[in-house]
Design an enzyme around this catalytic site. Structure first.
Site, short mmCIF file in Angstrom:
data_model
loop_
_atom_site.label_atom_id
_atom_site.label_comp_id
_atom_site.label_asym_id
_atom_site.label_seq_id
_atom_site.Cartn_x
_atom_site.Cartn_y
_atom_site.Cartn_z
N ARG A 1 41.24 36.10 33.26
CA ARG A 1 42.14 36.97 32.54
C ARG A 1 41.85 38.42 31.88
O ARG A 1 42.50 39.06 31.41
CB ARG A 1 42.63 36.22 31.48
CG ARG A 1 43.38 35.02 31.84
CD ARG A 1 44.10 34.08 30.60
NE ARG A 1 45.31 34.78 30.19
CZ ARG A 1 45.62 34.49 29.14
NH1 ARG A 1 45.21 33.48 28.41
NH2 ARG A 1 46.88 35.19 28.59
N CYS A 2 40.70 38.58 32.29
CA CYS A 2 39.90 39.79 31.62
C CYS A 2 39.75 40.88 32.97
O CYS A 2 38.98 40.66 33.77
CB CYS A 2 38.55 39.47 31.29
SG CYS A 2 37.50 40.89 30.69
N LYS A 3 40.31 41.86 32.68
CA LYS A 3 40.21 43.22 33.62
C LYS A 3 38.77 43.45 34.07
O LYS A 3 38.38 43.70 35.13
CB LYS A 3 40.92 44.43 32.90
CG LYS A 3 41.14 45.54 34.10
CD LYS A 3 41.64 46.74 33.63
CE LYS A 3 41.49 47.65 34.60
NZ LYS A 3 42.24 49.09 34.00
#
Length: 113
Positions: free
Chosen positions: A9-11
């Protein structure tokens, strides 16, 4: 073998994974929010990173601000907190057999590739 400690979920974590994939080197992904790290694994990772445990903590996370921010925690206590709350672990982390880097900025990963 390269291991990337990844949060889908982390860019920044996704950018780190792209960099590792583009290297063409053999790697494995560890989604540490699902497959949590033990305290011993965290200690080993921190030693490879050659940093103080507090530098691995995501201090802007709500759980940190509400529960730990103003406490004077020992290194061992910080490791316990991160093991119990993996969301607090900075990401992405890329590790080899002998060293590791936090991929912030993502160019830090180049040091291992």
């Amino acid at each position: 073998m390269i291991t990337i400690y990844h949060n889908t979920r982390c860019k920044k974590s996704r950018e780190g994974l792209q960099k590792v994939e583009a290297s063409g080197k053999e790697y494995k992904i560890r989604e540490y929010l699902k497959d949590e790290l033990s305290e011993e694994e965290l200690l080993s990772l921190i030693e490879k990173l050659n940093i103080a445990p507090i530098l691995l903590v995501r201090k802007n996370e709500k759980i940190w601000k509400e529960n730990y921010k103003n406490k004077d925690l020992s290194d061992r206590e910080l490791i316990t907190v991160m093991a119990k709350n993996p969301k607090l672990i900075e990401r992405p982390i890329v590790e080899t057999e002998t060293e590791a880097v936090i991929g912030r900025p993502v160019e830090e990963i180049d040091k291992l590739l």
